[in-house]
Scaffold this active site. Structure first.
Site, mmCIF file in Angstrom:
data_model
loop_
_atom_site.group_PDB
_atom_site.id
_atom_site.type_symbol
_atom_site.label_atom_id
_atom_site.label_comp_id
_atom_site.label_asym_id
_atom_site.label_seq_id
_atom_site.Cartn_x
_atom_site.Cartn_y
_atom_site.Cartn_z
ATOM 1 N N ARG A 76 31.562 -11.738 67.571
ATOM 2 C CA ARG A 76 30.510 -12.763 67.512
ATOM 3 C C ARG A 76 31.157 -14.042 68.042
ATOM 4 O O ARG A 76 32.181 -14.478 67.503
ATOM 5 C CB ARG A 76 30.042 -12.991 66.084
ATOM 6 C CG ARG A 76 29.101 -14.197 65.947
ATOM 7 C CD ARG A 76 29.069 -14.749 64.521
ATOM 8 N NE ARG A 76 28.476 -13.844 63.582
ATOM 9 C CZ ARG A 76 28.828 -13.819 62.282
ATOM 10 N NH1 ARG A 76 29.763 -14.630 61.810
ATOM 11 N NH2 ARG A 76 28.247 -12.984 61.458
ATOM 12 N N ASP A 83 33.801 -12.826 59.148
ATOM 13 C CA ASP A 83 33.651 -14.209 59.608
ATOM 14 C C ASP A 83 35.027 -14.788 59.927
ATOM 15 O O ASP A 83 36.041 -14.346 59.378
ATOM 16 C CB ASP A 83 33.023 -15.073 58.499
ATOM 17 C CG ASP A 83 31.520 -14.846 58.344
ATOM 18 O OD1 ASP A 83 30.902 -14.255 59.237
ATOM 19 O OD2 ASP A 83 30.980 -15.274 57.308
HETATM 20 C C1 FAD Z 1 25.160 -16.480 63.145
HETATM 21 C C2 FAD Z 1 26.256 -17.508 63.054
HETATM 22 C C3 FAD Z 1 27.446 -17.176 62.444
HETATM 23 C C4 FAD Z 1 28.490 -18.099 62.383
HETATM 24 N N1 FAD Z 1 29.716 -17.720 61.905
HETATM 25 C C5 FAD Z 1 30.747 -18.577 61.976
HETATM 26 C C6 FAD Z 1 32.067 -18.181 61.633
HETATM 27 O O1 FAD Z 1 32.320 -17.036 61.249
HETATM 28 N N2 FAD Z 1 33.076 -19.103 61.730
HETATM 29 C C7 FAD Z 1 32.838 -20.385 62.171
HETATM 30 O O2 FAD Z 1 33.787 -21.167 62.268
HETATM 31 N N3 FAD Z 1 31.595 -20.788 62.482
HETATM 32 C C8 FAD Z 1 30.554 -19.933 62.405
HETATM 33 N N4 FAD Z 1 29.294 -20.357 62.765
HETATM 34 C C9 FAD Z 1 29.019 -21.810 62.939
HETATM 35 C C10 FAD Z 1 29.335 -22.281 64.358
HETATM 36 O O3 FAD Z 1 30.731 -22.276 64.554
HETATM 37 C C11 FAD Z 1 28.806 -23.704 64.601
HETATM 38 O O4 FAD Z 1 29.417 -24.589 63.698
HETATM 39 C C12 FAD Z 1 27.299 -23.845 64.444
HETATM 40 O O5 FAD Z 1 26.626 -22.725 64.941
HETATM 41 C C13 FAD Z 1 26.793 -25.081 65.209
HETATM 42 O O6 FAD Z 1 27.099 -24.962 66.558
HETATM 43 P P1 FAD Z 1 26.008 -24.630 67.697
HETATM 44 O O7 FAD Z 1 26.561 -23.539 68.544
HETATM 45 O O8 FAD Z 1 24.712 -24.321 67.079
HETATM 46 O O9 FAD Z 1 25.994 -25.901 68.636
HETATM 47 P P2 FAD Z 1 25.915 -27.459 68.337
HETATM 48 O O10 FAD Z 1 26.288 -28.112 69.636
HETATM 49 O O11 FAD Z 1 26.646 -27.839 67.118
HETATM 50 O O12 FAD Z 1 24.386 -27.666 68.070
HETATM 51 C C14 FAD Z 1 23.395 -27.453 69.055
HETATM 52 C C15 FAD Z 1 22.036 -27.753 68.459
HETATM 53 O O13 FAD Z 1 21.748 -26.815 67.443
HETATM 54 C C16 FAD Z 1 21.079 -27.421 66.350
HETATM 55 N N5 FAD Z 1 21.938 -27.337 65.149
HETATM 56 C C17 FAD Z 1 23.234 -26.939 65.096
HETATM 57 N N6 FAD Z 1 23.681 -26.960 63.823
HETATM 58 C C18 FAD Z 1 22.661 -27.383 63.057
HETATM 59 C C19 FAD Z 1 22.482 -27.622 61.664
HETATM 60 N N7 FAD Z 1 23.461 -27.434 60.795
HETATM 61 N N8 FAD Z 1 21.285 -28.051 61.228
HETATM 62 C C20 FAD Z 1 20.260 -28.247 62.078
HETATM 63 N N9 FAD Z 1 20.356 -28.038 63.423
HETATM 64 C C21 FAD Z 1 21.532 -27.622 63.905
HETATM 65 C C22 FAD Z 1 20.830 -28.849 66.747
HETATM 66 O O14 FAD Z 1 19.571 -28.906 67.373
HETATM 67 C C23 FAD Z 1 21.934 -29.107 67.754
HETATM 68 O O15 FAD Z 1 21.634 -30.132 68.651
HETATM 69 C C24 FAD Z 1 28.277 -19.427 62.873
HETATM 70 C C25 FAD Z 1 27.068 -19.749 63.489
HETATM 71 C C26 FAD Z 1 26.069 -18.821 63.606
HETATM 72 C C27 FAD Z 1 24.817 -19.193 64.325
#
Ligand code: FAD
Length: 302
Positions: free
Chosen positions: A180, A130
């Site tokens: 990723r 991560d």
């Molecule tokens: C499999 C996976 C691994 C990850 N690993 C890392 C990592 O190693 N390092 C790192 O910095 N980040 C990691 N992340 C987190 C990532 O950086 C984002 O903070 C997170 O995915 C929210 O961004 P988004 O792309 O979903 O878009 P956003 O624009 O934040 O959200 C888009 C839509 O997704 C939904 N959504 C997003 N988050 C949530 C929530 N918490 N609860 C409910 N609905 C939500 C909502 O409908 C929102 O409108 C990971 C995410 C995923 C999916």
């Protein structure tokens, strides 16, 4: 403002202690965390596998500051690979380098990472490192590249909010690393990270368009329907088959989207966090979506 405050509080040990004692926090956290034990995570993985998803197990915990704690964590990760194989689960493991003592002793961290990657390779499985906050970015990229030179069983994560990420993506692709792609979940200053969501999103699409044609099996990790649509359209236009990459989403978030992609024939991996140290992960999920905080507060005062 709210996001910054929640991310700042996510690092507070006192608040963690207080919050984790409250039954209401545990109940709300259950939406995002599969449970406190490996058994809980295995049960969730089995259910998701049966429904057609692959998984990545994440033993929660970060910023370990004692050597024994880091060594114990590495033993657990090796045992987790054995257990995944014994249970015939379709799943790999995600870990954070600060859980392996990166803050304490970089050499120890590298040696533990090498041992865990060897366990992954032995089982023909895969270990994802991560990406944490920006003080760790360079060291994570360097460590991943070094361990990758010895085994294909390791890859890492790139965050589209960081201005440096295009360069990292190109370097990691040159080293053959699986990536990723995420937007990024930490609090970062504007000098190094795009403060505006539209720029983070534009960079996400730009990086996705570099990753997918690279011939390496990468993961597009987002719950954002616009990022997902852009990926689907780009892959189709470039003739990149659905089995040449995967989508990833977090346990308990946007299960409707997870299901829709799976039905359309895309590969979908669900990231399953588990363990007792769930506070920072929980706070980052609250920071991502104000509605989650409202839900938590409503339960708290009920
Ligand atoms: C499999 C996976 C691994 C990850 N690993 C890392 C990592 O190693 N390092 C790192 O910095 N980040 C990691 N992340 C987190 C990532 O950086 C984002 O903070 C997170 O995915 C929210 O961004 P988004 O792309 O979903 O878009 P956003 O624009 O934040 O959200 C888009 C839509 O997704 C939904 N959504 C997003 N988050 C949530 C929530 N918490 N609860 C409910 N609905 C939500 C909502 O409908 C929102 O409108 C990971 C995410 C995923 C999916």
């Amino acid at each position: 403002m709210l996001r910054s405050t929640l991310l700042y509080l996510s690092e507070s040990k006192k608040l963690a202690h207080w919050t984790m004692k409250m039954g209401v926090s545990r109940r709300v956290a259950q939406r995002f965390v599969a449970g406190e034990t490996l058994e809980d995570a295995i049960a969730a993985a089995r259910t998701l596998n049966r429904a057609g998803y692959t998984v990545s197990l994440d033993l929660l915990g970060e910023n370990v500051l004692d050597k024994d704690g880091a060594i114990r964590a590495a033993d657990v990760y090796v045992a987790m690979f054995d257990r995944i194989a014994a249970e015939k689960l379709d799943g790999n493991i995600s870990l954070k380098l600060t859980r392996l003592g990166l803050d304490l002793d970089a050499q120890l961290c590298e040696s533990l990472l090498t041992q865990i990657a060897a366990a992954a390779a032995r089982h023909h499985n895969f270990l994802r490192i991560d990406m944490e906050g920006s003080p760790y970015t360079q060291r994570t990229v360097d460590l991943c590249t070094r361990v990758k030179a010895a085994t294909d069983a390791v890859g890492t994560v790139i965050q589209s909010y960081l201005r440096r990420s295009e360069r990292d993506v190109r370097d990691l692709i040159a080293a053959g690393c699986r990536i990723r792609l995420v937007k990024g979940a930490y609090q970062e200053p504007a000098e190094i990270a795009f403060p505006e969501k539209k720029d983070v999103d534009a960079n996400f699409v730009k990086l996705m368009e570099i990753l997918l044609p690279s011939g390496i099996y990468h993961a597009i990790a987002t719950h954002d329907p616009r990022m997902i649509d852009a990926t689907k359209k780009f892959a189709a236009a470039q003739g990149i088959a659905k089995d040449r990459f995967e989508f990833q989403m977090l346990y308990g978030i946007r299960t409707d989207l997870q299901e829709g992609l799976r039905r359309e024939g895309y590969r979908v991996r669900i990231y399953i966090p588990f363990g007792t140290d769930w506070f920072p992960y929980f706070m980052r999920r609250l920071a991502e979506r104000p509605a989650n905080l409202t839900f938590f507060l409503r339960n708290l005062f009920r």
